[in-house]
Design a protein around this motif. Structure first.
Motif, PDB file in Angstrom:
ATOM      1  N   THR A 123     -35.020  22.268  13.855  1.00  0.00           N
ATOM      2  CA  THR A 123     -34.414  20.928  13.879  1.00  0.00           C
ATOM      3  C   THR A 123     -33.268  20.766  12.884  1.00  0.00           C
ATOM      4  OG1 THR A 123     -36.177  20.206  12.374  1.00  0.00           O
ATOM      5  CG2 THR A 123     -36.514  19.777  14.711  1.00  0.00           C
ATOM      6  N   VAL A 124     -32.850  21.850  12.265  1.00  0.00           N
ATOM      7  CA  VAL A 124     -31.723  21.763  11.323  1.00  0.00           C
ATOM      8  C   VAL A 124     -30.786  22.963  11.501  1.00  0.00           C
ATOM      9  CG1 VAL A 124     -32.933  20.479   9.506  1.00  0.00           C
ATOM     10  CG2 VAL A 124     -33.027  22.972   9.515  1.00  0.00           C
ATOM     11  N   ASN A 157     -30.436  24.094  15.285  1.00  0.00           N
ATOM     12  CA  ASN A 157     -31.020  22.799  15.638  1.00  0.00           C
ATOM     13  C   ASN A 157     -31.131  22.668  17.162  1.00  0.00           C
ATOM     14  OD1 ASN A 157     -31.857  20.155  15.690  1.00  0.00           O
ATOM     15  ND2 ASN A 157     -29.872  19.275  15.085  1.00  0.00           N
TER      16      ASN A 157
HETATM   17  C1  LIG Z   1     -30.300  17.970  15.362  1.00  0.00           C
HETATM   18  O1  LIG Z   1     -29.973  17.650  16.707  1.00  0.00           O
HETATM   19  C2  LIG Z   1     -30.382  16.325  17.074  1.00  0.00           C
HETATM   20  C3  LIG Z   1     -30.131  16.193  18.565  1.00  0.00           C
HETATM   21  O2  LIG Z   1     -28.837  16.595  18.896  1.00  0.00           O
HETATM   22  C4  LIG Z   1     -29.619  15.324  16.239  1.00  0.00           C
HETATM   23  O3  LIG Z   1     -30.031  14.011  16.583  1.00  0.00           O
HETATM   24  C5  LIG Z   1     -29.921  15.582  14.773  1.00  0.00           C
HETATM   25  O4  LIG Z   1     -29.156  14.720  13.948  1.00  0.00           O
HETATM   26  C6  LIG Z   1     -29.632  17.025  14.405  1.00  0.00           C
HETATM   27  N1  LIG Z   1     -30.128  17.244  13.056  1.00  0.00           N
HETATM   28  C7  LIG Z   1     -29.434  17.883  12.129  1.00  0.00           C
HETATM   29  C8  LIG Z   1     -30.054  17.962  10.802  1.00  0.00           C
HETATM   30  O5  LIG Z   1     -28.336  18.382  12.352  1.00  0.00           O
END
Ligand SMILES: *[C@@H]1O[C@H](CO)[C@@H](O)[C@H](O)[C@H]1NC(C)=O
Ligand SMILES: *[C@@H]1O[C@H](CO)[C@@H](O)[C@H](O)[C@H]1NC(C)=O
Ligand SMILES: *[C@@H]1O[C@H](CO)[C@@H](O)[C@H](O)[C@H]1NC(C)=O
Length: 182
Positions: free
Chosen positions: A118-119, A123
Protein backbone atom coordinates in the motif's frame (compact mmCIF):
# COMPACT_ATOMS: atom_id res chain seq x y z
CA UNK A 1 22.61 -35.33 7.29
CA UNK A 2 24.25 -36.24 4.00
CA UNK A 3 21.32 -34.77 2.13
CA UNK A 4 21.51 -31.55 4.17
CA UNK A 5 25.19 -31.27 3.40
CA UNK A 6 24.59 -31.84 -0.29
CA UNK A 7 21.96 -29.10 -0.31
CA UNK A 8 24.30 -26.76 1.54
CA UNK A 9 27.10 -27.52 -0.89
CA UNK A 10 24.92 -26.89 -3.89
CA UNK A 11 23.73 -23.61 -2.38
CA UNK A 12 27.32 -22.57 -1.73
CA UNK A 13 28.37 -23.50 -5.24
CA UNK A 14 25.42 -21.61 -6.62
CA UNK A 15 26.39 -18.51 -4.64
CA UNK A 16 29.99 -18.76 -5.78
CA UNK A 17 28.97 -19.24 -9.37
CA UNK A 18 26.40 -16.50 -9.43
CA UNK A 19 26.57 -13.80 -6.78
CA UNK A 20 23.34 -11.88 -6.43
CA UNK A 21 23.16 -8.14 -6.01
CA UNK A 22 20.12 -8.49 -3.77
CA UNK A 23 20.27 -7.59 -0.13
CA UNK A 24 20.36 -11.23 0.89
CA UNK A 25 19.99 -11.27 4.60
CA UNK A 26 18.88 -14.86 4.86
CA UNK A 27 19.52 -16.55 1.61
CA UNK A 28 20.84 -16.39 -1.89
CA UNK A 29 18.97 -14.90 -4.79
CA UNK A 30 18.85 -16.66 -8.09
CA UNK A 31 20.62 -15.59 -11.22
CA UNK A 32 18.33 -17.46 -13.54
CA UNK A 33 16.63 -14.23 -14.54
CA UNK A 34 19.13 -12.96 -17.08
CA UNK A 35 21.58 -12.10 -14.32
CA UNK A 36 19.34 -9.47 -12.73
CA UNK A 37 18.79 -9.55 -9.00
CA UNK A 38 15.37 -10.24 -7.49
CA UNK A 39 13.45 -7.43 -5.83
CA UNK A 40 13.82 -7.69 -2.06
CA UNK A 41 10.87 -6.69 0.10
CA UNK A 42 11.16 -6.59 3.87
CA UNK A 43 8.40 -6.04 6.42
CA UNK A 44 6.93 -7.16 9.73
CA UNK A 45 3.65 -9.07 9.89
CA UNK A 46 1.37 -8.66 12.90
CA UNK A 47 -0.91 -11.63 13.59
CA UNK A 48 -3.29 -10.78 16.40
CA UNK A 49 -5.75 -13.50 17.32
CA UNK A 50 -6.85 -12.09 20.68
CA UNK A 51 -8.40 -8.90 21.98
CA UNK A 52 -11.35 -6.87 20.81
CA UNK A 53 -10.15 -6.33 17.24
CA UNK A 54 -8.21 -9.41 16.12
CA UNK A 55 -6.57 -9.40 12.69
CA UNK A 56 -6.91 -13.18 12.37
CA UNK A 57 -10.00 -15.21 13.30
CA UNK A 58 -10.51 -18.93 13.75
CA UNK A 59 -13.15 -20.04 11.28
CA UNK A 60 -12.94 -23.83 11.62
CA UNK A 61 -12.29 -25.90 14.74
CA UNK A 62 -10.61 -29.29 14.60
CA UNK A 63 -13.15 -32.08 15.08
CA UNK A 64 -11.84 -32.93 18.55
CA UNK A 65 -9.17 -32.05 21.05
CA UNK A 66 -6.99 -35.09 20.64
CA UNK A 67 -4.64 -33.59 18.07
CA UNK A 68 -1.51 -32.06 19.55
CA UNK A 69 -1.11 -29.93 16.44
CA UNK A 70 -4.71 -28.70 16.23
CA UNK A 71 -4.83 -30.56 12.94
CA UNK A 72 -7.65 -29.09 10.87
CA UNK A 73 -7.92 -25.70 12.54
CA UNK A 74 -8.27 -22.81 10.10
CA UNK A 75 -7.75 -19.08 10.50
CA UNK A 76 -8.54 -16.23 8.14
CA UNK A 77 -6.28 -13.20 8.38
CA UNK A 78 -6.14 -9.60 7.30
CA UNK A 79 -2.89 -8.80 9.08
CA UNK A 80 -1.22 -5.39 9.02
CA UNK A 81 2.31 -5.21 7.62
CA UNK A 82 4.69 -2.55 8.89
CA UNK A 83 8.15 -1.28 8.12
CA UNK A 84 9.53 -2.04 11.57
CA UNK A 85 8.77 -4.55 14.33
CA UNK A 86 6.75 -1.99 16.30
CA UNK A 87 3.06 -2.34 15.36
CA UNK A 88 2.92 1.49 15.42
CA UNK A 89 5.65 1.81 12.77
CA UNK A 90 4.84 2.86 9.21
CA UNK A 91 2.15 0.65 7.58
CA UNK A 92 3.30 -0.84 4.27
CA UNK A 93 0.53 -3.28 3.43
CA UNK A 94 -1.70 -6.17 4.46
CA UNK A 95 -1.42 -9.95 4.42
CA UNK A 96 -4.82 -11.30 3.42
CA UNK A 97 -5.56 -15.00 3.30
CA UNK A 98 -5.63 -18.03 5.51
CA UNK A 99 -3.56 -20.54 7.39
CA UNK A 100 -4.67 -24.00 8.41
CA UNK A 101 -3.05 -26.75 10.43
CA UNK A 102 -2.01 -29.40 7.94
CA UNK A 103 0.60 -31.45 9.80
CA UNK A 104 -0.30 -34.17 12.31
CA UNK A 105 3.26 -34.67 13.57
CA UNK A 106 4.34 -31.12 14.46
CA UNK A 107 2.74 -27.70 14.33
CA UNK A 108 2.69 -26.60 10.72
CA UNK A 109 0.29 -24.59 8.64
CA UNK A 110 -0.56 -24.43 5.01
CA UNK A 111 -0.49 -20.67 4.43
CA UNK A 112 -2.09 -19.00 1.42
CA UNK A 113 -2.03 -15.23 1.26
CA UNK A 114 -1.87 -12.12 -0.83
CA UNK A 115 0.69 -9.57 0.29
CA UNK A 116 -1.06 -6.35 -0.67
CA UNK A 117 1.37 -3.46 -0.76
CA UNK A 118 0.00 0.00 0.00
CA UNK A 119 2.99 2.34 -0.22
CA UNK A 120 5.83 3.32 -2.50
CA UNK A 121 6.39 2.16 -6.07
CA UNK A 122 4.46 -1.08 -5.45
CA UNK A 123 1.35 0.56 -4.00
CA UNK A 124 -1.66 -1.45 -5.22
CA UNK A 125 0.38 -4.46 -6.37
CA UNK A 126 0.09 -7.91 -4.82
CA UNK A 127 2.42 -10.83 -4.26
CA UNK A 128 0.75 -14.22 -3.82
CA UNK A 129 2.37 -16.71 -1.44
CA UNK A 130 1.38 -20.34 -0.96
CA UNK A 131 3.48 -22.55 1.27
CA UNK A 132 4.14 -24.44 4.43
CA UNK A 133 4.71 -22.58 7.69
CA UNK A 134 6.11 -24.62 10.59
CA UNK A 135 6.02 -21.81 13.10
CA UNK A 136 8.56 -23.32 15.50
CA UNK A 137 11.27 -23.32 12.84
CA UNK A 138 13.63 -20.36 12.87
CA UNK A 139 13.23 -19.61 9.16
CA UNK A 140 10.27 -20.82 7.11
CA UNK A 141 10.41 -20.62 3.36
CA UNK A 142 7.29 -20.29 1.24
CA UNK A 143 7.07 -20.00 -2.54
CA UNK A 144 5.85 -16.87 -4.28
CA UNK A 145 3.46 -18.25 -6.87
CA UNK A 146 2.36 -15.12 -8.68
CA UNK A 147 1.36 -11.50 -8.41
CA UNK A 148 -0.50 -8.56 -9.87
CA UNK A 149 0.42 -5.08 -11.04
CA UNK A 150 4.16 -4.58 -10.69
CA UNK A 151 4.40 -8.27 -9.76
CA UNK A 152 2.79 -9.83 -12.82
CA UNK A 153 4.60 -13.07 -13.67
CA UNK A 154 6.13 -13.03 -10.18
CA UNK A 155 8.07 -15.95 -8.88
CA UNK A 156 10.36 -16.19 -5.90
CA UNK A 157 10.22 -17.02 -2.25
CA UNK A 158 9.36 -15.57 1.13
CA UNK A 159 11.25 -16.26 4.32
CA UNK A 160 9.46 -15.83 7.63
CA UNK A 161 11.16 -15.53 11.00
CA UNK A 162 9.25 -15.06 14.25
CA UNK A 163 10.38 -11.82 15.86
CA UNK A 164 8.07 -11.96 18.85
CA UNK A 165 5.52 -14.47 20.16
CA UNK A 166 3.25 -13.70 23.06
CA UNK A 167 3.47 -17.01 25.00
CA UNK A 168 0.01 -16.72 26.52
CA UNK A 169 -2.05 -15.16 23.82
CA UNK A 170 -0.12 -16.49 20.80
CA UNK A 171 -0.17 -13.14 19.03
CA UNK A 172 2.91 -12.95 16.83
CA UNK A 173 5.16 -10.46 15.07
CA UNK A 174 6.90 -12.12 12.14
CA UNK A 175 9.71 -10.70 10.05
CA UNK A 176 9.42 -11.38 6.31
CA UNK A 177 12.05 -11.19 3.59
CA UNK A 178 10.53 -11.69 0.16
CA UNK A 179 12.62 -12.10 -3.01
CA UNK A 180 10.77 -11.82 -6.30
CA UNK A 181 11.50 -11.80 -9.98
CA UNK A 182 8.75 -10.04 -11.91
C1 LIG B 1 -1.80 4.10 -2.79
O1 LIG B 1 -2.75 4.01 -3.85
C2 LIG B 1 -4.07 4.40 -3.43
C3 LIG B 1 -5.00 4.08 -4.59
O2 LIG B 1 -4.50 4.61 -5.79
C4 LIG B 1 -4.06 5.85 -3.04
O3 LIG B 1 -5.36 6.24 -2.61
C5 LIG B 1 -3.07 6.04 -1.90
O4 LIG B 1 -2.97 7.41 -1.56
C6 LIG B 1 -1.70 5.51 -2.27
N1 LIG B 1 -0.88 5.54 -1.08
C7 LIG B 1 0.37 5.99 -1.08
C8 LIG B 1 1.04 6.01 0.23
O5 LIG B 1 0.94 6.36 -2.10
C1 LIG C 1 -10.92 -37.74 17.51
O1 LIG C 1 -9.61 -38.21 17.64
C2 LIG C 1 -9.50 -39.62 17.82
C3 LIG C 1 -8.04 -39.95 18.13
O2 LIG C 1 -7.20 -39.40 17.13
C4 LIG C 1 -10.06 -40.32 16.61
O3 LIG C 1 -10.01 -41.71 16.80
C5 LIG C 1 -11.49 -39.89 16.39
O4 LIG C 1 -11.97 -40.46 15.19
C6 LIG C 1 -11.60 -38.38 16.31
N1 LIG C 1 -12.98 -37.96 16.23
C7 LIG C 1 -13.43 -37.20 15.25
C8 LIG C 1 -14.87 -36.82 15.34
O5 LIG C 1 -12.72 -36.77 14.35
C1 LIG D 1 -11.60 -28.69 23.61
O1 LIG D 1 -11.88 -29.01 24.96
C2 LIG D 1 -12.24 -27.91 25.74
C3 LIG D 1 -12.36 -28.36 27.18
O2 LIG D 1 -13.00 -29.60 27.27
C4 LIG D 1 -13.53 -27.31 25.20
O3 LIG D 1 -13.93 -26.21 25.96
C5 LIG D 1 -13.30 -26.88 23.75
O4 LIG D 1 -14.50 -26.43 23.19
C6 LIG D 1 -12.78 -28.04 22.92
N1 LIG D 1 -12.40 -27.57 21.61
C7 LIG D 1 -12.73 -28.20 20.51
C8 LIG D 1 -12.24 -27.60 19.24
O5 LIG D 1 -13.40 -29.21 20.49
Amino acid sequence: MAKGLAVLMSVLLFVLAAPSKADTQDGPGSSSHGGSAPTHIHFYFHDKITGPSPSAVKVVNPPNNTSLTSFGVMFVMDDPLTEGPDPASKPVGRAQGMYLSADQARIGFLQAMNIVLTVGPYNGSMITVLGSNHINDNIREMPVVGGTGAFRFARGYAQAHTHFLDPNRLDAIVEYNVYVFH
